[in-house]
Design a protein around this motif. Structure first.
Motif, PDB file in Angstrom:
ATOM      1  N   ALA A  17      15.127  63.398  62.306  1.00  0.00           N
ATOM      2  CA  ALA A  17      14.676  63.495  60.915  1.00  0.00           C
ATOM      3  C   ALA A  17      15.676  62.869  59.953  1.00  0.00           C
ATOM      4  O   ALA A  17      15.295  62.169  59.012  1.00  0.00           O
ATOM      5  CB  ALA A  17      14.432  64.956  60.552  1.00  0.00           C
ATOM      6  N   SER A  21      14.741  59.360  58.029  1.00  0.00           N
ATOM      7  CA  SER A  21      14.663  59.496  56.574  1.00  0.00           C
ATOM      8  C   SER A  21      15.590  58.496  55.897  1.00  0.00           C
ATOM      9  O   SER A  21      15.225  57.833  54.919  1.00  0.00           O
ATOM     10  CB  SER A  21      15.029  60.922  56.160  1.00  0.00           C
ATOM     11  OG  SER A  21      14.995  61.083  54.762  1.00  0.00           O
ATOM     12  N   TYR A  52       9.065  72.955  56.715  1.00  0.00           N
ATOM     13  CA  TYR A  52       9.064  71.581  56.205  1.00  0.00           C
ATOM     14  C   TYR A  52       7.840  71.457  55.301  1.00  0.00           C
ATOM     15  O   TYR A  52       6.726  71.307  55.775  1.00  0.00           O
ATOM     16  CB  TYR A  52       8.971  70.594  57.377  1.00  0.00           C
ATOM     17  CG  TYR A  52       9.432  69.184  57.043  1.00  0.00           C
ATOM     18  CD1 TYR A  52       8.978  68.522  55.902  1.00  0.00           C
ATOM     19  CD2 TYR A  52      10.316  68.518  57.877  1.00  0.00           C
ATOM     20  CE1 TYR A  52       9.390  67.243  55.610  1.00  0.00           C
ATOM     21  CE2 TYR A  52      10.732  67.223  57.593  1.00  0.00           C
ATOM     22  CZ  TYR A  52      10.278  66.591  56.460  1.00  0.00           C
ATOM     23  OH  TYR A  52      10.688  65.317  56.176  1.00  0.00           O
ATOM     24  N   ARG A  55       4.475  69.692  55.911  1.00  0.00           N
ATOM     25  CA  ARG A  55       4.355  69.415  57.345  1.00  0.00           C
ATOM     26  C   ARG A  55       4.518  70.690  58.164  1.00  0.00           C
ATOM     27  O   ARG A  55       4.892  70.638  59.336  1.00  0.00           O
ATOM     28  CB  ARG A  55       5.420  68.404  57.786  1.00  0.00           C
ATOM     29  CG  ARG A  55       5.271  67.031  57.156  1.00  0.00           C
ATOM     30  CD  ARG A  55       4.113  66.262  57.751  1.00  0.00           C
ATOM     31  NE  ARG A  55       4.038  64.903  57.208  1.00  0.00           N
ATOM     32  CZ  ARG A  55       3.125  64.017  57.577  1.00  0.00           C
ATOM     33  NH1 ARG A  55       2.218  64.342  58.476  1.00  0.00           N
ATOM     34  NH2 ARG A  55       3.109  62.817  57.035  1.00  0.00           N
ATOM     35  N   GLU A  56       4.268  71.836  57.563  1.00  0.00           N
ATOM     36  CA  GLU A  56       4.461  73.125  58.231  1.00  0.00           C
ATOM     37  C   GLU A  56       3.699  73.183  59.556  1.00  0.00           C
ATOM     38  O   GLU A  56       2.504  72.914  59.613  1.00  0.00           O
ATOM     39  CB  GLU A  56       4.026  74.271  57.325  1.00  0.00           C
ATOM     40  CG  GLU A  56       3.946  75.643  57.986  1.00  0.00           C
ATOM     41  CD  GLU A  56       5.252  76.095  58.595  1.00  0.00           C
ATOM     42  OE1 GLU A  56       5.200  76.849  59.570  1.00  0.00           O
ATOM     43  OE2 GLU A  56       6.321  75.692  58.110  1.00  0.00           O
ATOM     44  N   GLN A 286      18.432  72.712  58.990  1.00  0.00           N
ATOM     45  CA  GLN A 286      17.102  72.672  59.585  1.00  0.00           C
ATOM     46  C   GLN A 286      16.489  71.291  59.360  1.00  0.00           C
ATOM     47  O   GLN A 286      17.076  70.437  58.712  1.00  0.00           O
ATOM     48  CB  GLN A 286      16.224  73.773  58.987  1.00  0.00           C
ATOM     49  CG  GLN A 286      16.718  75.173  59.336  1.00  0.00           C
ATOM     50  CD  GLN A 286      15.743  76.255  58.917  1.00  0.00           C
ATOM     51  OE1 GLN A 286      14.547  76.137  59.137  1.00  0.00           O
ATOM     52  NE2 GLN A 286      16.254  77.310  58.311  1.00  0.00           N
ATOM     53  N   VAL A 287      15.289  71.072  59.890  1.00  0.00           N
ATOM     54  CA  VAL A 287      14.702  69.737  59.892  1.00  0.00           C
ATOM     55  C   VAL A 287      14.568  69.182  58.472  1.00  0.00           C
ATOM     56  O   VAL A 287      14.933  68.034  58.198  1.00  0.00           O
ATOM     57  CB  VAL A 287      13.335  69.743  60.602  1.00  0.00           C
ATOM     58  CG1 VAL A 287      12.708  68.351  60.563  1.00  0.00           C
ATOM     59  CG2 VAL A 287      13.488  70.195  62.048  1.00  0.00           C
ATOM     60  N   VAL A 288      14.029  69.982  57.562  1.00  0.00           N
ATOM     61  CA  VAL A 288      13.820  69.483  56.203  1.00  0.00           C
ATOM     62  C   VAL A 288      15.154  69.177  55.529  1.00  0.00           C
ATOM     63  O   VAL A 288      15.276  68.207  54.771  1.00  0.00           O
ATOM     64  CB  VAL A 288      12.989  70.493  55.376  1.00  0.00           C
ATOM     65  CG1 VAL A 288      13.760  71.772  55.115  1.00  0.00           C
ATOM     66  CG2 VAL A 288      12.507  69.853  54.084  1.00  0.00           C
TER      67      VAL A 288
END
Length: 345
Positions: A17, A21, A52, A55-56, A286-288
């Motif tokens: 990610a 990004s 996210y 995109r949950e 975390q991803v986000v």
């Protein structure tokens, strides 16, 4: 463009990610970008990514596939490969891959992530990312109101048990091989209705491809549908170490929980021209958050390149004037000398 014999503005090492990004932002800034991805994302065992916005619940591999397509749409090159080292050059870097390939870049964005080093308890590695968990914000909702066990593998065990109690009132803390807890900790656990089980955990009981209990030495099985462990989070830092960057230990409660590469808030490291983003720089990301860190680092890399491009443009603009001024001075000096000779005659 092909990566063969190509010098890129930025090479991104790691295609998670954070890396994608950053690549997306840089490609949209009209930079030449190459992403080299080893294809081993940390969250591959997980069925879904959470928290996210927009995109949950998306499967992690699907999120990365979308990210690759988006970055490629703006011109980023994305290849599968393992980077083994990087070398500082005048004005940039040379990146070497395991397959012998070499590419050069003006700047590097390293987003190689971390490795979860799991405890040597039977069944933990096999069920990791399924019923064996560590982050309640990532998986707590999915095991809400179900029986959860916490293995006391670090001094953070009581903290973990109290945290997971937010999602279920059926939490058992397995003391395993940890020293006894303090009176205050026992009081906190009792107040929250968390049971403590003594004895060494021998392994996890699994049948029909699912967890159904924790097995103690001696054979007693305590039914549990999810088990929480504390891995050691180790930065994938080999490439960064080849550039002279040394991992820093992260300590929580006087206990080393992992290592990371230190950087400023935008991801700039102590090596000029090298940025980091995602878990390699922040173990708790975390991803986000990793995606946001990649974007932030990319914007700073682009600004750094703009500054360099501007300096070069100014130098180039001044060069013709400097040459003309030198010619005029030379002619004037020669003219003065000729004039002096004529006067002496």
């Amino acid at each position: 463009m092909s990566e063969t014999n190509q010098r890129y503005d930025v090479v991104v090492i790691g295609g998670g990610a954070a890396g994608l990004s950053g690549a997306l932002a840089l490609a949209r800034a009209r930079r030449s970008v190459l992403v080299i991805d080893a294809g081993s994302p940390r969250n591959a065992p997980a069925s879904h990514a959470h928290n996210y916005l927009g995109r949950e619940g998306i499967p992690p591999l699907e999120l990365l596939a979308i990210g690759r397509a988006e970055a490629a749409e703006y011109g980023a090159d994305i290849v599968r490969g393992e980077v083994v080292s990087a070398e500082k050059l005048a004005g940039g870097f040379r990146v070497a891959r395991a397959d012998g390939g070499v590419v050069e870049a003006r700047r590097l964005l390293v987003t190689t992530g971390i490795v979860d080093e799991l405890p040597p308890v039977e069944g933990v590695a096999e069920r990791w990312g399924n019923e064996v968990l560590h982050c309640p914000y990532c998986h707590g909702w999915e095991v809400r109101d179900r029986p959860v066990g916490v293995l006391a593998l670090s001094p953070m065990a009581v903290h973990q048990a109290l945290l997971w109690r937010q999602w279920t009132d059926d939490v058992v803390l397995f003391r395993h091989e940890q020293a006894d807890f303090g009176d205050e900790e026992y009081e906190q656990l009792a107040a929250r209705g968390i049971s403590v089980v003594d004895g060494t955990v021998e392994g996890l009981e699994v049948a029909d491809d699912r967890l159904f209990g924790v097995r103690l030495a001696g054979g007693t099985v305590i039914p549990r549908e999810a088990v929480v462990v504390q891995p050691r989070f180790t930065a994938r830092s080999a490439v960064l170490e080849s550039l002279g960057l040394v991992p820093t230990e992260m300590v929580m409660g006087e206990h080393v929980v992992g290592s990371y590469i230190a950087a400023d808030p935008a991801g700039a490291t102590d090596v000029p021209g090298v940025w980091v983003a995602g878990n390699v720089a922040n173990l708790m990301e975390q991803v986000v958050g990793a995606a946001a860190a990649g974007l932030k680092a990319a914007s700073m890399i682009n600004m750094d390149l703009v500054t360099e491009d501007t300096r070069r443009a100014v130098d180039a603009r001044r060069a013709p004037f400097s040459a003309e001024a030198e010619r005029q001075v030379t002619e004037r000096v020669l003219g003065d000398r000729r004039h002096g000779l004529q006067e002496t005659r």
